[in-house]
Design a protein around this motif. Structure first.
Motif, short mmCIF file in Angstrom:
data_model
loop_
_atom_site.label_atom_id
_atom_site.label_comp_id
_atom_site.label_asym_id
_atom_site.label_seq_id
_atom_site.Cartn_x
_atom_site.Cartn_y
_atom_site.Cartn_z
N MET A 1 0.86 -1.19 0.00
CA MET A 1 0.00 0.00 0.00
C MET A 1 0.89 1.24 0.00
SD MET A 1 -3.07 1.10 0.07
CE MET A 1 -3.91 -0.43 0.41
N SER A 2 0.57 2.17 -0.89
CA SER A 2 1.47 3.31 -1.00
C SER A 2 1.32 4.25 0.20
CB SER A 2 1.20 4.07 -2.30
OG SER A 2 0.46 5.22 -2.07
N ASP A 4 1.55 7.36 0.11
CA ASP A 4 0.72 8.51 -0.27
C ASP A 4 -0.75 8.30 0.12
OD1 ASP A 4 3.01 9.49 -1.31
OD2 ASP A 4 2.54 9.00 -3.39
N LYS A 5 -1.23 7.05 -0.05
CA LYS A 5 -2.63 6.76 0.29
C LYS A 5 -2.87 6.93 1.78
CE LYS A 5 -4.11 3.85 -3.50
NZ LYS A 5 -4.41 2.52 -3.98
N GLN A 8 -2.89 10.68 2.49
CA GLN A 8 -4.13 11.23 1.95
C GLN A 8 -5.31 10.93 2.88
OE1 GLN A 8 -4.18 13.28 -0.66
NE2 GLN A 8 -6.34 13.63 -0.20
N ALA A 9 -5.39 9.67 3.33
CA ALA A 9 -6.47 9.26 4.23
C ALA A 9 -6.42 10.05 5.54
CB ALA A 9 -6.38 7.76 4.51
N ASP A 75 -9.46 1.15 9.93
CA ASP A 75 -8.62 1.46 8.77
C ASP A 75 -7.26 0.77 8.89
OD1 ASP A 75 -10.12 3.78 7.34
OD2 ASP A 75 -10.15 4.34 9.46
N THR A 117 -9.45 -4.02 1.09
CA THR A 117 -9.20 -2.87 0.20
C THR A 117 -9.79 -3.13 -1.18
OG1 THR A 117 -7.17 -2.29 1.40
CG2 THR A 117 -7.39 -1.43 -0.82
N ASP A 122 -12.26 2.71 -2.00
CA ASP A 122 -12.27 4.10 -1.50
C ASP A 122 -11.91 4.17 -0.01
OD1 ASP A 122 -14.68 2.75 -0.94
OD2 ASP A 122 -15.69 4.65 -0.51
N PRO A 124 -8.99 2.40 1.73
CA PRO A 124 -7.84 1.49 1.79
C PRO A 124 -7.53 1.08 3.22
CG PRO A 124 -7.11 3.73 1.32
CD PRO A 124 -8.60 3.74 1.24
N ASP A 174 2.68 -1.58 6.35
CA ASP A 174 2.71 -0.21 5.81
C ASP A 174 3.35 0.77 6.79
OD1 ASP A 174 0.92 -0.76 3.46
OD2 ASP A 174 -0.46 -1.27 5.09
#
Length: 340
Positions: A1-2, A4-5, A8-9, A75, A117, A122, A124, A174
């Protein structure tokens, strides 16, 4: 999982962490034989209670616990590796399996996260590699008659944590979560080890740090206030800082106020389901706990919230339902971190 995600979350919403692994595993009522499985059936000493080894001997149960927390709205789930160091595993003489148990624990959680995911792109799901405090402290003597004695050195801790971090990363986590910190020197050894791994591999890894205020004195076991704890680890490149365990949600509020007002990191909190009763059990219901966590939200104190001892998917669902309607605490530093 990036990465960035994840950032962002965090900017978009309050992220929900899972609840207690041990509380859920107790429901299985695993026997000594269940803990041993086929693999360790002839192990010379008792292994019942070594929950981390269940990732090897009872992987389906571990996967089911992760899935139940994701289904409740989490999450982020934590790997089943709270005692996954050679230091803690020495209690069972199982130091040689440390890499494997961390790697397998990470793989189990990663697979479940991936499945959720894919079902809900939407939202992750993330995996945090749990790195617990070990059962030895670098700051304090275990011998009241010899205050200068130390049961472990910084370097021994660093080596043990480095092995754990490498295995968790190889298994696909992650985030690395240094948690339930009662001795900040132990945590510094873990953070130092993580920085070593990052440098050697040329990677960036989000790191969460979660301390433990042990009683009403408002200090960690090694004697630091919430602010002193923050100052001690605040020079590191962290995703979040916060507190877990030892206290219920209400009792944790003043310490979250301190770190929230003085830190640019994301703030995390995963308290116990109240304080234990006379039998060491936790009685606080999901609704009672969520009602207390509402204070964190009203005061905009947190970015990540979940549960520790005594919490279940019911508690996490109540928290997840609650946080949907709230904005996360503002994170000016996140832009800088993401750009590094």
């Amino acid at each position: 999982m990036s990465k960035d995600k994840l950032y962002q979350a965090l900017k978009e919403r309050i992220l929900v962490l899972d609840g207690a692994m041990g509380t859920m595993l107790q429901r299985y009522k695993f026997t000594e034989e269940d803990f041993r499985g086929e693999r360790f059936k002839d192990w010379p000493s008792p292994v019942q209670g070594n929950n981390d080894m269940l990732s090897i001997t009872q992987p389906e149960a571990i996967a089911n616990v992760h899935a139940s927390y994701f289904a409740a709205g989490a999450d982020i789930v934590e790997t089943n590796t709270f005692s996954g160091t050679t230091i803690a595993m020495a209690d069972y003489g199982m130091q040689e399996f440390v890499y494997e148990l961390n790697y397998e624990s990470a793989k189990i959680a990663r697979k479940v996260a991936q499945e959720f995911t894919e079902k809900q792109p939407d939202k992750p799901r993330f995996v945090a590699g749990a790195m617990g405090p070990t059962n030895k402290t670098a700051s304090m003597s275990p011998d009241v008659n010899d205050p200068g004695f130390r049961a472990i050195s910084f370097d021994e801790l660093r080596i043990a944590y480095k092995q754990q971090a490498e295995a968790l990363l190889d298994g696909g986590v992650d985030i690395l979560l240094v948690e339930t910190i009662f001795d900040t020197l132990n945590a510094k050894a873990a953070l130092f080890a993580i920085e070593e791994v990052k440098d050697e591999r040329g990677i960036e890894v989000p790191v969460m740090v979660s301390g433990t205020i042990t009683d009403a004195s408002g200090r960690t076991l090694s004697g630091q206030t919430a602010e002193a704890f923050l100052i001690s680890i605040g020079h590191m490149p962290l995703l979040s800082v916060g507190f877990n365990c030892a206290l219920g949600a209400n009792q944790l509020t003043p310490y979250l106020e301190v770190v929230s007002s003085k830190s640019d990191f994301a703030i995390s909190a995963y308290p116990n389901a109240g304080l234990p009763n006379a039998f060491g059990e936790y009685d606080e219901t999901a609704e009672e706990m969520a009602a207390q966590i509402k204070t964190y939200l009203d005061k905009q104190l947190i970015n990540i919230v979940g549960g520790c001892c005594g919490t279940t998917p019911e508690h996490i669902k109540a928290i997840a339902d609650l946080v949907k309607d709230y904005k996360p605490r503002p994170l000016p530093a996140l832009e800088q971190t993401a750009a590094l």
